[in-house]
Write an enzyme that holds these catalytic residues in place. Structure first.
Site, PDB file in Angstrom:
ATOM      1  N   HIS A  79       9.853  -5.805  -2.337  1.00 28.38           N
ATOM      2  CA  HIS A  79       8.662  -5.673  -1.578  1.00 28.38           C
ATOM      3  C   HIS A  79       7.729  -6.181  -3.079  1.00 28.38           C
ATOM      4  CE1 HIS A  79       5.708  -3.496  -0.460  1.00 28.38           C
ATOM      5  NE2 HIS A  79       6.186  -2.618  -0.835  1.00 28.38           N
ATOM      6  N   ASN A 125      -0.056  -5.805  -2.689  1.00 23.66           N
ATOM      7  CA  ASN A 125       1.073  -4.615  -1.344  1.00 23.66           C
ATOM      8  C   ASN A 125       0.471  -4.978  -0.308  1.00 23.66           C
ATOM      9  OD1 ASN A 125       2.667  -3.203  -0.466  1.00 23.66           O
ATOM     10  ND2 ASN A 125       2.712  -1.584  -1.823  1.00 23.66           N
ATOM     11  N   CYS A 140       6.020   0.781   4.018  1.00 22.15           N
ATOM     12  CA  CYS A 140       6.187  -0.418   3.503  1.00 22.15           C
ATOM     13  C   CYS A 140       7.977  -1.390   3.862  1.00 22.15           C
ATOM     14  CB  CYS A 140       5.785   0.186   1.605  1.00 22.15           C
ATOM     15  SG  CYS A 140       4.317  -0.388   1.551  1.00 22.15           S
TER      16      CYS A 140
END
Ligand SMILES: CC(C)(COP(=O)(O)OP(=O)(O)OC[C@H]1O[C@@H](n2cnc3c(N)ncnc32)[C@H](O)[C@@H]1OP(=O)(O)O)[C@@H](O)C(=O)NCCC(=O)NCCS
Length: 318
Positions: free
Chosen positions: A245, A275, A113
Site C-alpha cells: 500500500h 495515497n 485502504c
C-alpha cells in the site's frame, strides 16, 4: 489444485498532476516537508466527470481487453472503495452497467485502504470453492474529494485513481497462494471521516492521528509478513517483490528492511500517486506489470493498512 490467477491488470490515473509545490500555494507546506516525511512528490487529481465509477470502469476495460475477454465473461465485480459516486447503487453495478455486462453480479466492499486486499481474499475464496470462475477486483477512489483542503496534515497525503485485476480459476502453481485480513475496531477513532449519511448527512473529511497510524501500520505490516510466510513455510528471503500500500515511503522502507529486500525489489509509486487508498496496490501492480517487471514464478507480497483499523496481505505466485 484450483487457484485464483491474476490474468491481467488495468489502471487509470487522472491527467491532472498536482505537485507538492502546487500544494504549497494552497496550504502552509513545502515539497521538502512532504517528501521527507512521506516520499510523495505529486498526486493525480480527478476533475469533472472523473468520478470513482468512471475511473473504475476505465481500469476495468483495460484489464478486460488485456485478458482477451469480453465483459460478459466476468462472473463477479468486487469494488473496494471508500469514496463511491453515491451511497447507492454501488460503484460495482455502475461499472457493470458502463461495461454493458448483462450477467453476473457486483458489490462494493468498504475496508478503507485495505479494500483491495479484502476483495482479493473474497475473490480467491469464491474461485477456490468453485462458486465463480472469473472475478474482476477493482480498487477505486476519488480521495481528493474526501480531504479538508485547509488541513495540511492530511490534504497533502492523498490522490485519486483506480486499479483492477482479473482473477481466473486456473490449475497450476501460479496464482494467489494465501491471503490474510485483520481488523481492530478499538482504533476507529484514529483515522476516520468526520461525517456520514447516518450521522451528519454529509460525507465529512479525513481525520487522522498521523503518528499513531504510523506506529500501528508498521506493526501491522510485520504481522502480515510473519503470518503469511510462516503458515506457507516460506522464508522472508523467498519474497521476490513487495507490492505495498502506497501511503508512506518510510513504512514501506521498514517493511522492505524486515524482508531483507533491496529497494529495487519494492514496487514504489507513492512518489507519483500519493495515497490512493483502495486503489493503491492495484495501481502499483499495474504500473509494474506494464513494465514487465514480474517474471513467471516470482513471489509477490501485497500488504495494506487502513482505517478501522483494517489490514491484510496476499502472497501471489506470478
Ligand atoms: C502524516 C505524517 C506524514 C505526519 O508526520 P509526523 O512526523 O508524524 O508529523 P506530525 O503530525 O507529528 O507533525 C509535525 C509538525 O509538522 C506540521 N505539519 C503537519 N503537516 C504538515 C505539512 N503538510 N507541511 C508542513 N508541516 C506540517 C505539524 O503541524 C507539526 O507542527 P508542530 O510540531 O509545530 O505542531 C505521518 O504521521 C505519517 O505518515 N503517518 C502515517 C500516515 C499513513 O500512513 N496514513 C495512511 C494510512 S492508510
Amino acid at each position: 489444485m484450483v487457484r485464483a490467477k491474476i490474468i491481467s491488470t488495468g489502471g487509470y490515473l487522472p491527467a491532472k498532476r498536482v505537485t507538492n509545490d502546487d500544494l504549497s500555494k494552497i496550504v502552509d507546506t513545502s515539497d521538502e516537508w512532504i517528501y521527507e516525511r512521506t516520499g510523495i512528490r505529486a498526486r493525480h487529481m480527478a476533475e469533472g466527470q472523473e468520478t470513482t465509477s468512471y475511473m473504475a470502469t476505465q481500469a476495468a476495460k483495460q484489464a478486460i481487453e488485456r485478458a482477451g475477454l469480453t465483459p460478459n465473461d466476468i462472473d463477479l465485480i468486487i469494488v473496494g472503495t471508500a469514496t463511491p459516486d453515491s451511497s447507492f447503487p454501488g460503484v460495482s453495478t455502475q461499472v457493470q452497467g458502463a461495461l454493458g455486462m448483462t450477467r453476473g453480479a457486483g458489490f462494493d466492499l468498504q475496508a478503507a485502504c485495505s479494500g483491495f486486499v479484502y476483495g482479493l481474499k473474497l475473490a480467491d475464496t469464491l474461485i477456490r470453492s468453485g462458486s465463480e470462475k472469473t472475478i474482476l477486483v477493482i480498487g477505486a477512489e476519488r480521495f481528493t474529494h474526501m480531504v479538508d483542503w485547509t488541513d495540511r496534515s492530511t490534504c497533502v497525503l492523498f490522490g485519486d485513481g483506480a486499479g483492477a485485476v482479473i482473477l481466473q480459476a486456473s490449475e497450476g502453481d501460479s496464482g494467489i497462494l494465501d491471503t490474510a485480513i485483520y481488523s481492530d475496531g478499538s482504533k476507529n477513532d484514529l483515522l476516520y471521516a468526520s461525517g456520514g449519511i447516518a450521522t451528519t448527512k454529509t460525507v465529512g473529511t479525513v481525520v487522522m492521528h498521523g503518528r499513531e497510524v504510523f506506529k500501528h501500520a508498521t506493526r501491522a505490516m510485520a504481522q502480515i509478513v510473519d503470518d503469511l510466510l510462516s503458515r506457507n513455510n516460506l522464508a522472508r528471503t523467498d519474497v521476490t517483490w513487495l507490492v505495498p500500500h502506497q501511503a508512506n515511503k518510510r513504512i514501506i522502507d521498514a517493511t522492505a528492511k524486515m524482508l531483507e529486500l533491496p529497494a529495487d525489489k519494492v514496487v514504489l509509486t507513492v512518489q507519483e500517486h500519493a495515497n490512493t487508498s483502495a486503489a493503491s496496490i492495484p495501481l502499483a501492480l499495474n504500473f509494474a506489470a506494464e513494465k514487465g517487471t514480474f517474471k513467471a514464478g516470482d513471489l509477490l507480497l501485497f500488504e495494506a493498512f487502513g482505517a478501522g483499523f483494517t489490514w491484510g496481505g496476499a502472497l501471489v505466485r506470478w
